[in-house]
Design an enzyme around this catalytic site. Structure first.
Site, PDB file in Angstrom:
ATOM      1  N   ARG A 144      -2.282  -8.850  39.956  1.00  0.00           N
ATOM      2  CA  ARG A 144      -0.893  -8.975  39.519  1.00  0.00           C
ATOM      3  C   ARG A 144       0.009  -8.823  40.738  1.00  0.00           C
ATOM      4  O   ARG A 144      -0.361  -8.144  41.705  1.00  0.00           O
ATOM      5  CB  ARG A 144      -0.551  -7.877  38.508  1.00  0.00           C
ATOM      6  CG  ARG A 144      -1.144  -8.090  37.137  1.00  0.00           C
ATOM      7  CD  ARG A 144      -0.443  -9.220  36.373  1.00  0.00           C
ATOM      8  NE  ARG A 144      -0.962  -9.374  35.033  1.00  0.00           N
ATOM      9  CZ  ARG A 144      -1.865 -10.285  34.657  1.00  0.00           C
ATOM     10  NH1 ARG A 144      -2.354 -11.135  35.537  1.00  0.00           N
ATOM     11  NH2 ARG A 144      -2.274 -10.363  33.412  1.00  0.00           N
TER      12      ARG A 144
ATOM     13  N   HIS B 211       0.005 -18.797  39.943  1.00  0.00           N
ATOM     14  CA  HIS B 211      -0.690 -18.077  38.861  1.00  0.00           C
ATOM     15  C   HIS B 211      -1.616 -19.028  38.078  1.00  0.00           C
ATOM     16  O   HIS B 211      -1.542 -19.121  36.858  1.00  0.00           O
ATOM     17  CB  HIS B 211       0.331 -17.400  37.907  1.00  0.00           C
ATOM     18  CG  HIS B 211      -0.237 -16.211  37.181  1.00  0.00           C
ATOM     19  ND1 HIS B 211       0.469 -15.055  36.953  1.00  0.00           N
ATOM     20  CD2 HIS B 211      -1.447 -16.005  36.610  1.00  0.00           C
ATOM     21  CE1 HIS B 211      -0.275 -14.188  36.286  1.00  0.00           C
ATOM     22  NE2 HIS B 211      -1.444 -14.744  36.066  1.00  0.00           N
TER      23      HIS B 211
HETATM   24  C1  GLV Z   1      -3.834 -13.932  33.758  1.00  0.00           C
HETATM   25  O1  GLV Z   1      -3.184 -13.527  34.648  1.00  0.00           O
HETATM   26  C2  GLV Z   1      -4.622 -13.104  32.908  1.00  0.00           C
HETATM   27  O2  GLV Z   1      -4.342 -11.913  32.761  1.00  0.00           O
HETATM   28  O3  GLV Z   1      -5.592 -13.625  32.348  1.00  0.00           O
END
Ligand code: GLV
Length: 317
Positions: free
Chosen positions: A232, A280
């Site tokens: 994250r 992401h």
């Molecule tokens: C993506 O970031 C997830 O948590 O799968």
């Protein structure tokens, strides 16, 4: 509308919207009453027993008085825990989908090899029609520290080993995984970092792991290391990154997650080509494969049994 007793699955996703998820779930679980969470109102709110969500607006979950499971559309559950109105008695499940583990490994291997094989340099040479070889690559010199040894970390470790890339997993509390080299605890982390020229963050975001990728950690790595953050954005102290690159302590960073997403277009990371940026996408959730897991968890919860991927709320993952 079904019979009064038919329970409803409330679905929410920010990426591709809830409809793809509703359709995938219905394909996997014929007859399920699955609806976009934000379209459920009135008496139907009390019929929701499972919510399946990615970044559900805060407060919505609290409007389902009979909720039995908060299922994350994702490996991480921080987006659910962050909701200040979250009904705290409702169990939370993260998504453990073998498809995502494969996808995550592909992304990380790509970043490590892009760096190790100097792919950017050869791209520039190619653009200049320039033929030159640099010193031969030696993958025996790589050692990857994998922070976090859950399903994703374990898959990565096994895959790196198959590619003859040495690696060691690290966990906060002792956890042994057969066939995977691992260490645990703070002291062992320092020693591991000292011999790892690549560090991959696959940790869940918790109060303990927030800011783990910081100047102090970078200083423990050999000079010129690569940092890969696919956990994250909150794991990285952003202000510490460019100074570490400028000093040569790090030579590159591959970031897929950011404190603010989308990464603002004037963010200094964009201007620095030592920072590999992806939006992401390291392990995107796949509605078809994830729905197999969701259907199973819905059935388990409705049978009064424990769903898979249940989060230990004391640990936060
Ligand atoms: C993506 O970031 C997830 O948590 O799968």
């Amino acid at each position: 509308m079904g019979t009064v007793d038919t329970p409803i699955v409330a679905v929410h996703s920010t990426g591709d919207g809830p409809s793809a998820w509703v359709a995938a779930l219905k394909a996997e679980m014929p007859g399920v009453d699955a609806r976009p969470a934000l379209e459920i109102a009135g008496d139907d709110l009390a019929r929701v027993d499972v919510s399946i969500s990615w970044r559900l607006p805060h407060g919505v979950m609290a409007s389902f008085p009979n909720l039995k499971l908060a299922q994350s559309i994702g490996a991480g559950v921080d987006h659910i825990l962050e909701d200040p109105q979250r009904p705290t008695h409702v169990p939370i499940a993260r998504l453990i989908d073998p498809f995502m583990a494969g996808s995550m490994t592909h992304h990380i291997v790509l970043q490590i090899l892009r760096w190790h094989r100097q792919a950017d340099k050869y791209e520039r040479f190619r653009a200049d029609h320039f033929w030159a070889m640099s010193e031969a690559f030696d993958h025996r010199k790589l050692h990857v520290a994998i922070l976090g040894l859950g399903t994703l970390g374990e898959h990565l470790s096994r895959s790196l080993t198959a590619l003859e890339i040495a690696n060691t997993g690290w966990t906060r509390s002792p956890r042994s995984v057969e066939g995977v080299a691992s260490v645990s605890g703070a002291e062992a982390l320092d020693a591991l970092l000292g011999r790892s020229n690549v560090v991959v963050c696959l940790l869940p975001l918790t109060a303990q792991t927030e800011g783990v990728l910081c100047a102090e950690l970078f200083a423990k790595l050999p000079r010129g290391a690569l940092v890969v953050n696919v956990g994250r954005g909150g794991h990285l102290v952003e202000e510490d990154l460019i100074p570490a690159l400028d000093s040569g302590q790090l030579s590159a960073a591959a970031l897929d997650v950011f404190r603010q997403e989308p990464l603002p277009s004037d963010h200094p990371f964009w201007a620095d080509d030592r920072i590999y940026i992806t939006p992401h996408i390291a392990a995107e959730v796949n509605p078809a494969t994830a729905s197999i897991v969701f259907a199973k968890n819905i059935a388990l919860v409705r049978a009064g049994e424990t769903p898979t991927g249940l989060v230990d709320l004391n640990r936060g993952y």
